[in-house]
Design a protein around this motif. Structure first.
Motif, PDB file in Angstrom:
ATOM      1  N   ALA A  87       0.825  -1.209   0.000  1.00 57.04           N
ATOM      2  CA  ALA A  87       0.000   0.000   0.000  1.00 57.04           C
ATOM      3  C   ALA A  87       0.857   1.257   0.000  1.00 57.04           C
ATOM      4  O   ALA A  87       0.484   2.286  -0.593  1.00 57.04           O
ATOM      5  N   LYS A  88       2.025   1.176   0.631  1.00 51.69           N
ATOM      6  CA  LYS A  88       2.903   2.341   0.712  1.00 51.69           C
ATOM      7  C   LYS A  88       3.286   2.852  -0.673  1.00 51.69           C
ATOM      8  O   LYS A  88       3.230   4.052  -0.953  1.00 51.69           O
ATOM      9  N   THR A  94       1.707   9.070   0.220  1.00 51.02           N
ATOM     10  CA  THR A  94       1.392  10.365  -0.409  1.00 51.02           C
ATOM     11  C   THR A  94       0.050  10.894   0.067  1.00 51.02           C
ATOM     12  O   THR A  94      -0.078  12.062   0.473  1.00 51.02           O
ATOM     13  N   ASP A  95      -0.978  10.042   0.032  1.00 53.17           N
ATOM     14  CA  ASP A  95      -2.326  10.486   0.390  1.00 53.17           C
ATOM     15  C   ASP A  95      -2.447  10.876   1.858  1.00 53.17           C
ATOM     16  O   ASP A  95      -3.172  11.821   2.196  1.00 53.17           O
ATOM     17  N   LEU A  96      -1.747  10.152   2.739  1.00 52.51           N
ATOM     18  CA  LEU A  96      -1.829  10.454   4.167  1.00 52.51           C
ATOM     19  C   LEU A  96      -0.701  11.364   4.625  1.00 52.51           C
ATOM     20  O   LEU A  96      -0.575  11.654   5.815  1.00 52.51           O
ATOM     21  N   VAL A 151      -9.495   5.249   6.251  1.00 49.20           N
ATOM     22  CA  VAL A 151      -8.774   6.179   7.122  1.00 49.20           C
ATOM     23  C   VAL A 151      -8.402   7.437   6.346  1.00 49.20           C
ATOM     24  O   VAL A 151      -8.081   7.388   5.153  1.00 49.20           O
ATOM     25  N   LYS A 152      -8.426   8.573   7.054  1.00 48.17           N
ATOM     26  CA  LYS A 152      -8.164   9.859   6.406  1.00 48.17           C
ATOM     27  C   LYS A 152      -6.899  10.528   6.914  1.00 48.17           C
ATOM     28  O   LYS A 152      -6.486  11.559   6.372  1.00 48.17           O
ATOM     29  N   SER A 153      -6.287   9.975   7.958  1.00 45.60           N
ATOM     30  CA  SER A 153      -5.114  10.620   8.543  1.00 45.60           C
ATOM     31  C   SER A 153      -4.156   9.561   9.068  1.00 45.60           C
ATOM     32  O   SER A 153      -4.507   8.383   9.196  1.00 45.60           O
ATOM     33  N   GLY A 221     -13.457   7.156  -6.945  1.00 47.33           N
ATOM     34  CA  GLY A 221     -12.630   8.180  -6.317  1.00 47.33           C
ATOM     35  C   GLY A 221     -11.678   7.664  -5.267  1.00 47.33           C
ATOM     36  O   GLY A 221     -11.138   8.452  -4.483  1.00 47.33           O
ATOM     37  N   LEU A 222     -11.451   6.362  -5.210  1.00 48.79           N
ATOM     38  CA  LEU A 222     -10.573   5.771  -4.194  1.00 48.79           C
ATOM     39  C   LEU A 222      -9.194   5.482  -4.769  1.00 48.79           C
ATOM     40  O   LEU A 222      -9.068   5.043  -5.913  1.00 48.79           O
ATOM     41  N   GLY A 223      -8.163   5.721  -3.953  1.00 48.01           N
ATOM     42  CA  GLY A 223      -6.809   5.410  -4.362  1.00 48.01           C
ATOM     43  C   GLY A 223      -6.572   3.908  -4.393  1.00 48.01           C
ATOM     44  O   GLY A 223      -7.306   3.131  -3.778  1.00 48.01           O
TER      45      GLY A 223
END
Length: 537
Positions: A87-88, A94-96, A151-153, A221-223
């Motif tokens: 996932a990294k 980048t997203d978090l 998760v957003k953060s 819209g999901l990574g």
């Protein structure tokens, strides 16, 4: 069952019912309602030997029902705990907005909770049916894994990884313990190796899945990393709904075995002490005395060093190897593929990279396990495995990075194989040398629990600021591998001396005198401390 022979066991009758923890042992055949004729029930004329052909047939029945199921579950578990590495490079960092040691912290949070809950989990395992408990664990970690996709953060990621550690903590000690109540000491490691190679294959499947799922980036819209967590989390949720019907709990309750087959498996294990005298039991009930006995076993503490040799290197390596490969000049997609067991000639840029560290590690684990069973030794293979890993770590430290990508990639092979091979030997060695079964359940969980705290160090030794050479990571791996070799030597010498002392006692005093001194029930409760119990080396 014409080939089954009835023999008189190496035991003396001592009543109709043996009790542990003030609860009578339930040793009935639940599929037929008949009482099983076992040593734990006080029977002396029992089935404990059959013809070689019949023995192989019975063990194959157990193998086909138990080993594939546990292998599948461990594959799923290891994918879910290690897919953060995939996932990294699929956009998680980048997203978090992860920077510095924040990714390492996310990896670490898993091991903080993972280590603390393994012993309590195996105590619960001895109280309730293993199939039900494992199904509950699977459902919980699947839900956590799936929710990790939203998760957003970085704080949310930390919390999710912490919860994943709680949910997954009980599975591996439960699965390894479950194998020990079905097979004798020099039969269990082959089965455990097949089960454990699922972890070796997890990097392969994780990479393959990540490569395919990453292409879903942008859908809804999901990574890509969110899809990785979501889809790979739904798998254990689905499996948990059926696994409790497929996984057998114990020989006593196995519906796929006949009454005579159950008696054979139970009694042959009861008579296996290594000395040819006395017996042990897997039918004991958990109590505080046996829990404390596990915590007082110093050999478990020594084995932590060997376990750390594996976990510090393995978890740091697993979480970092996609990035290591990417930093050799491969694209992110190519790096994902280079963690799967397929030839990569179709990638065009690196036509000679047609092997994989995971496949090599899997083959070496199986070779070591079958060889170890054949010669009936554990410690020499632990030393050999860590020696191979040390060679790989030395190579990574001396090769200029990223100047020689092919050579660097090649030296990842001995690192992977050398770290994976000793692990199964360590778990089996300790499991072989703990009795009765409640002490073994707690002791194996204690070994794995504290041993897995090595993941805390492993998650923080491969520092982004030190790429692409990672001297702290590979240097720490080298140091702990050497420490593990030295501890294996210490434990082997200790077991040799104790075995010799017990052999001399039996020869000088005689079996009858020892039985008269302790009594049958006390000898059973002593377990591995019994004069009749011989340690595996």
């Amino acid at each position: 069952m014409a080939h089954i022979q009835e023999i008189t066991a190496d035991s003396k009758g001592y009543g109709d019912r043996l009790e542990y923890g003030h609860k009578p042992i339930d040793n009935s055949d639940q599929s037929s309602g008949e009482e099983l004729a076992t040593l734990d029930k006080g029977f002396t004329d029992v089935i404990s030997q059959v013809s070689p052909e019949e023995e192989r047939r019975i063990l194959k029945k157990v193998d086909f029902r138990l080993v594939p199921v546990l292998s599948l579950l461990y594959l799923v578990a290891f994918i879910d705990r290690s897919n953060i590495g995939n996932a990294k490079i699929a956009g998680l960092s980048t997203d978090l907005k992860l920077s510095g040691l924040q990714y390492n912290t996310a990896v670490t949070m898993f091991f903080v909770s993972y280590g603390f809950f393994e012993v309590p989990s195996n105590i619960v395992l001895k109280i309730m049916r293993p199939s039900r408990w494992i199904a509950i664990l699977m459902f919980c970690w699947g839900v956590v894994m799936t929710l990790m996709s939203i998760v957003k953060s970085r704080e949310g990621l930390y919390a999710a990884r912490f919860c994943l550690g709680i949910a997954e903590s009980g599975f591996f000690p439960a699965a390894t313990y479950l194998l020990t109540i079905w097979y004798r000491r020099y039969e269990v490691q082959k089965r455990m190796a097949v089960f454990y190679t699922a972890a070796s294959l997890s990097g392969a499947f994780s990479g393959l899945l990540a490569y395919g799922i990453e292409n879903m980036a942008g859908i809804d819209g999901l990574g890509g990393w969110r899809w990785i967590f979501m889809l790979e989390g739904l798998v254990p949720v689905a499996l948990s709904l059926i696994i409790w019907k497929l996984l057998p709990d114990s020989p006593e309750t196995a519906s796929f075995l006949t009454k005579h087959e159950k008696e054979f498996i139970i009694n042959r294990l009861a008579l296996e002490t290594g000395s040819g005298h006395g017996r042990v039991t897997n039918a004991d009930k958990i109590n505080m005395k046996l829990i404390f006995a596990a915590f007082k076993e110093w050999r478990i503490y020594g084995a932590w060093v060997m376990f750390w040799g594996n976990t510090i290197g393995t978890y740091g390596f697993t979480a970092t190897v996609p990035s290591v490969i990417e930093e050799l000049g491969y694209s992110a997609a190519d790096a994902q593929l280079l963690t799967i067991p397929i030839c990569t000639y179709f990638l065009g840029r690196f036509p000679n990279d047609c092997s994989n560290t995971d496949v090599f590690a899997m083959i070496m684990v199986l070779i070591f396990a079958f060889w170890s069973e054949h010669v009936q030794q554990r410690s020499p293979f632990i030393m050999a495995g860590f020696s191979i890993a040390a060679i790989g770590f030395i190579g990574q430290l001396v090769i200029p990075h990223p100047g020689l990508p092919g050579l660097t990639y090649g030296f990842l092979f001995p690192v992977a194989a050398g770290l994976y091979c000793p692990f199964i030997q360590i778990v089996c060695w300790i499991g072989n040398n703990l009795a009765p079964s409640s002490k073994r359940a707690v002791g194996m969980a204690l070994l794995i629990s504290v041993g897995n705290f090595g993941g805390l160090a492993g998650s923080n030794i491969f520092l982004a600021s030190e790429k692409p050479k990672y001297p702290a990571g590979f240097g720490t791996g080298l140091g702990i591998s050497i420490a593990a070799i030295l501890m294996a030597i210490v434990l082997r010498i200790s077991c040799q001396r104790e075995n010799e002392r017990r052999r001399v006692m039996i020869e000088q005093e005689g079996e009858d005198a020892i039985r008269a001194r302790y009594g049958e029930q006390q000898l059973l409760e002593m377990g591995d401390k019994s004069p009749f119990f011989i340690y595996t080396l």
